[in-house]
Design an enzyme around this catalytic site. Structure first.
Site, PDB file in Angstrom:
ATOM      1  N   HIS A 218      -3.388   7.077   2.776  1.00 53.15           N
ATOM      2  CA  HIS A 218      -3.816   5.809   2.184  1.00 53.15           C
ATOM      3  C   HIS A 218      -5.176   5.454   2.764  1.00 53.15           C
ATOM      4  CE1 HIS A 218      -4.220   1.717   1.117  1.00 53.15           C
ATOM      5  NE2 HIS A 218      -3.902   1.236   2.300  1.00 53.15           N
TER       6      HIS A 218
ATOM      7  N   ASN B  11     -10.215  -0.391   0.105  1.00 48.71           N
ATOM      8  CA  ASN B  11      -8.760  -0.256   0.131  1.00 48.71           C
ATOM      9  C   ASN B  11      -8.212  -0.689  -1.230  1.00 48.71           C
ATOM     10  OD1 ASN B  11      -6.005  -0.583   0.511  1.00 48.71           O
ATOM     11  ND2 ASN B  11      -6.196  -1.515   2.531  1.00 48.71           N
TER      12      ASN B  11
ATOM     13  N   CYS C 243       0.816  -1.227   0.000  1.00 41.91           N
ATOM     14  CA  CYS C 243       0.000   0.000   0.000  1.00 41.91           C
ATOM     15  C   CYS C 243       0.847   1.272   0.000  1.00 41.91           C
ATOM     16  CB  CYS C 243      -0.932   0.008   1.211  1.00 41.91           C
ATOM     17  SG  CYS C 243      -1.996  -1.437   1.269  1.00 41.91           S
TER      18      CYS C 243
HETATM   19  N1  ACO Z   1     -18.408  -9.676   9.126  1.00 44.84           N
HETATM   20  C1  ACO Z   1     -18.842 -10.055  10.345  1.00 44.84           C
HETATM   21  N2  ACO Z   1     -18.020 -10.452  11.329  1.00 44.84           N
HETATM   22  C2  ACO Z   1     -16.704 -10.442  11.056  1.00 44.84           C
HETATM   23  C3  ACO Z   1     -16.185 -10.069   9.818  1.00 44.84           C
HETATM   24  C4  ACO Z   1     -17.113  -9.689   8.813  1.00 44.84           C
HETATM   25  N3  ACO Z   1     -16.715  -9.303   7.588  1.00 44.84           N
HETATM   26  N4  ACO Z   1     -14.838 -10.175   9.854  1.00 44.84           N
HETATM   27  C5  ACO Z   1     -14.516 -10.594  11.083  1.00 44.84           C
HETATM   28  N5  ACO Z   1     -15.642 -10.756  11.804  1.00 44.84           N
HETATM   29  C6  ACO Z   1     -15.762 -11.222  13.187  1.00 44.84           C
HETATM   30  C7  ACO Z   1     -14.582 -12.037  13.638  1.00 44.84           C
HETATM   31  O1  ACO Z   1     -14.704 -13.378  13.239  1.00 44.84           O
HETATM   32  C8  ACO Z   1     -14.665 -11.866  15.134  1.00 44.84           C
HETATM   33  O2  ACO Z   1     -15.646 -12.755  15.618  1.00 44.84           O
HETATM   34  P1  ACO Z   1     -15.417 -13.520  17.016  1.00 44.84           P
HETATM   35  O3  ACO Z   1     -15.365 -12.425  18.055  1.00 44.84           O
HETATM   36  O4  ACO Z   1     -16.617 -14.382  17.108  1.00 44.84           O
HETATM   37  O5  ACO Z   1     -14.134 -14.258  16.878  1.00 44.84           O
HETATM   38  C9  ACO Z   1     -15.200 -10.456  15.305  1.00 44.84           C
HETATM   39  O6  ACO Z   1     -15.794 -10.092  14.052  1.00 44.84           O
HETATM   40  C10 ACO Z   1     -14.128  -9.470  15.659  1.00 44.84           C
HETATM   41  O7  ACO Z   1     -13.034  -9.680  14.774  1.00 44.84           O
HETATM   42  P2  ACO Z   1     -11.769  -8.778  14.812  1.00 44.84           P
HETATM   43  O8  ACO Z   1     -10.809  -9.218  13.745  1.00 44.84           O
HETATM   44  O9  ACO Z   1     -11.256  -8.691  16.207  1.00 44.84           O
HETATM   45  O10 ACO Z   1     -12.423  -7.389  14.400  1.00 44.84           O
HETATM   46  P3  ACO Z   1     -11.803  -5.971  14.423  1.00 44.84           P
HETATM   47  O11 ACO Z   1     -12.598  -5.082  15.265  1.00 44.84           O
HETATM   48  O12 ACO Z   1     -10.330  -5.987  14.642  1.00 44.84           O
HETATM   49  O13 ACO Z   1     -12.056  -5.500  12.910  1.00 44.84           O
HETATM   50  C11 ACO Z   1     -10.798  -5.284  10.875  1.00 44.84           C
HETATM   51  C12 ACO Z   1     -11.495  -6.243  11.842  1.00 44.84           C
HETATM   52  C13 ACO Z   1     -11.857  -4.385  10.237  1.00 44.84           C
HETATM   53  C14 ACO Z   1     -10.124  -6.096   9.788  1.00 44.84           C
HETATM   54  C15 ACO Z   1      -9.772  -4.437  11.670  1.00 44.84           C
HETATM   55  O14 ACO Z   1      -8.931  -5.260  12.420  1.00 44.84           O
HETATM   56  C16 ACO Z   1      -8.951  -3.570  10.765  1.00 44.84           C
HETATM   57  O15 ACO Z   1      -9.420  -2.597  10.247  1.00 44.84           O
HETATM   58  N6  ACO Z   1      -7.643  -3.894  10.629  1.00 44.84           N
HETATM   59  C17 ACO Z   1      -6.777  -3.220   9.717  1.00 44.84           C
HETATM   60  C18 ACO Z   1      -6.645  -4.095   8.547  1.00 44.84           C
HETATM   61  C19 ACO Z   1      -6.442  -3.369   7.254  1.00 44.84           C
HETATM   62  O16 ACO Z   1      -6.915  -2.287   7.010  1.00 44.84           O
HETATM   63  N7  ACO Z   1      -5.731  -4.053   6.375  1.00 44.84           N
HETATM   64  C20 ACO Z   1      -5.530  -3.598   5.053  1.00 44.84           C
HETATM   65  C21 ACO Z   1      -4.135  -3.728   4.618  1.00 44.84           C
HETATM   66  S1  ACO Z   1      -3.038  -2.741   5.573  1.00 44.84           S
HETATM   67  C22 ACO Z   1      -3.421  -1.193   5.237  1.00 44.84           C
HETATM   68  O17 ACO Z   1      -3.883  -0.908   4.170  1.00 44.84           O
HETATM   69  C23 ACO Z   1      -3.140  -0.201   6.262  1.00 44.84           C
END
Ligand code: ACO
Length: 325
Positions: free
Chosen positions: A252, A282, A113
């Site tokens: 980004h 993204n 990214c």
């Molecule tokens: N729909 C419903 N539930 C979901 C989904 C979905 N799409 N995805 C995950 N869950 C569930 C998980 O299974 C988990 O369930 P559980 O508690 O029963 O185990 C629950 O939601 C919480 O999951 P987490 O991964 O802890 O959720 P979090 O609040 O961290 O959000 C997210 C996830 C949105 C991916 C967040 O961690 C994030 O934004 N991370 C940054 C990742 C990113 O942007 N990556 C891109 C590349 S890097 C960059 O560009 C900067």
């Protein structure tokens, strides 16, 4: 000393929109979950004829048009991508053939990214040593081809698109002012994508679950906010600049919660930040040039404005840049 300025911008977004309600039919998720956790409502998905290099060429043509240059006048063509059309040759060589940039040398860079930010710095270094050089820098991604559409943790986040800039020195504008670019390969396994299977049995990786994006989202989130915050603070300090001197921040577009945290920690008001993650998700290396092109075409940017870019991605790679428009 002359630095690289932007002479023209362009972008290309594939026609097809994939909404959160479309995703509800594909994986166990909901519009409410996606919206509150990411701020994303729709993303674009490339279709037939919208390969990585073709959407890159679409963005490039618009940037050349705005710059008033012909493709043959380009000396260097760089594509920042982690979803190149082929392993070899580079997407940049395909774009070169597609638009007729016959006098350029062409290659790709992969810094996930952060690729476009690395590319802006690269272009600046060429222009410092040869101020009349004309550079076409493109960020282009077809992430839909590298997402596991059964994995709700990742498939909701990404989209396809391309953005481009024509760069050279320009009278009356400083262009690139300064940049901080960083990476930390020790943290690669928090966000990665395998390549094709190895044909050398001795080089087969154990953890080979497919060539798609894999991620520990929570950890990525924490590192992303901290790393971008530190890169911006250090850059502003080094240049004797404060947030009030910045006209527009173009980060980004990963997700809205990362952006909200970043704005809060840096004390940047919302109206100074360009955000379109809701429309495109993204788009990795394409997100900054798409945003820049939209801001440019909306007439938000004025000559002399100080712009702040920042990014974070797989590697890990991250950085920040100041540019005078
Ligand atoms: N729909 C419903 N539930 C979901 C989904 C979905 N799409 N995805 C995950 N869950 C569930 C998980 O299974 C988990 O369930 P559980 O508690 O029963 O185990 C629950 O939601 C919480 O999951 P987490 O991964 O802890 O959720 P979090 O609040 O961290 O959000 C997210 C996830 C949105 C991916 C967040 O961690 C994030 O934004 N991370 C940054 C990742 C990113 O942007 N990556 C891109 C590349 S890097 C960059 O560009 C900067």
């Amino acid at each position: 000393m002359k630095h690289a300025s932007i002479l023209g911008t362009g972008s290309y977004l594939p026609q097809r929109r994939l909404t959160n309600s479309d995703l509800e039919k594909m994986v166990n998720t909901s519009d409410e979950w996606i919206t509150t956790r990411t701020g994303i409502h729709t993303r674009r998905i490339a279709g037939r004829g919208e390969e990585n290099y073709r959407i890159a060429a679409g963005a490039a043509r618009k940037a050349l048009d705005m710059a008033g240059l012909k493709a043959e006048e380009i000396d260097l063509l760089v594509v920042a991508t982690m979803t190149a059309h082929m392993m070899m040759p580079s997407s940049a060589c395909f774009v070169q053939a597609e638009i007729g940039a016959d006098n350029a040398h062409a290659y790709d860079i992969n810094a996930a990214c952060t690729g476009f930010l690395y590319g802006l710095d690269l272009a600046d270094r060429y222009v410092v040593s040869r101020p009349d050089m004309k550079i076409l820098l493109i960020g282009s991604e077809t992430l839909s081809a590298r997402v596991n559409w059964q994995d709700r943790n990742t498939c909701i986040l990404f989209g396809d698109g391309a953005g481009a800039c024509v760069m050279s020195s320009r009278e009356g504008s400083r262009g690139v002012v300064d940049a901080i670019l960083r990476s930390d390969g020790r943290l690669w396994n928090l966000l990665y994508m395998h390549g094709p299977a190895s044909l050398n049995p001795d080089l087969v990786q154990n953890d080979h679950n497919g060539c798609y994006i894999q991620m520990i989202g929570r950890d990525v989130f924490k590192y992303a906010v901290k790393a971008m915050e530190e890169a911006v603070v250090e850059l502003l300090d080094r240049n004797g600049v404060t947030i009030s001197d910045i006209s527009l921040m173009i980060p980004h577009q990963a997700n809205i919660r990362i952006l909200n945290k970043l704005m809060e920690r840096l004390g940047v008001p919302r109206e100074k930040v360009y955000i379109n993650v809701d429309k495109y998700g993204n788009t990795s290396a394409a997100s900054i040039p798409i945003s820049l092109d939209e801001a440019n075409r909306e007439g938000i940017l004025r000559r002399g404005d100080l712009l702040l870019f920042c990014s974070f991605g797989g590697g890990f790679t991250w950085g920040s840049m100041l540019m005078q428009w």
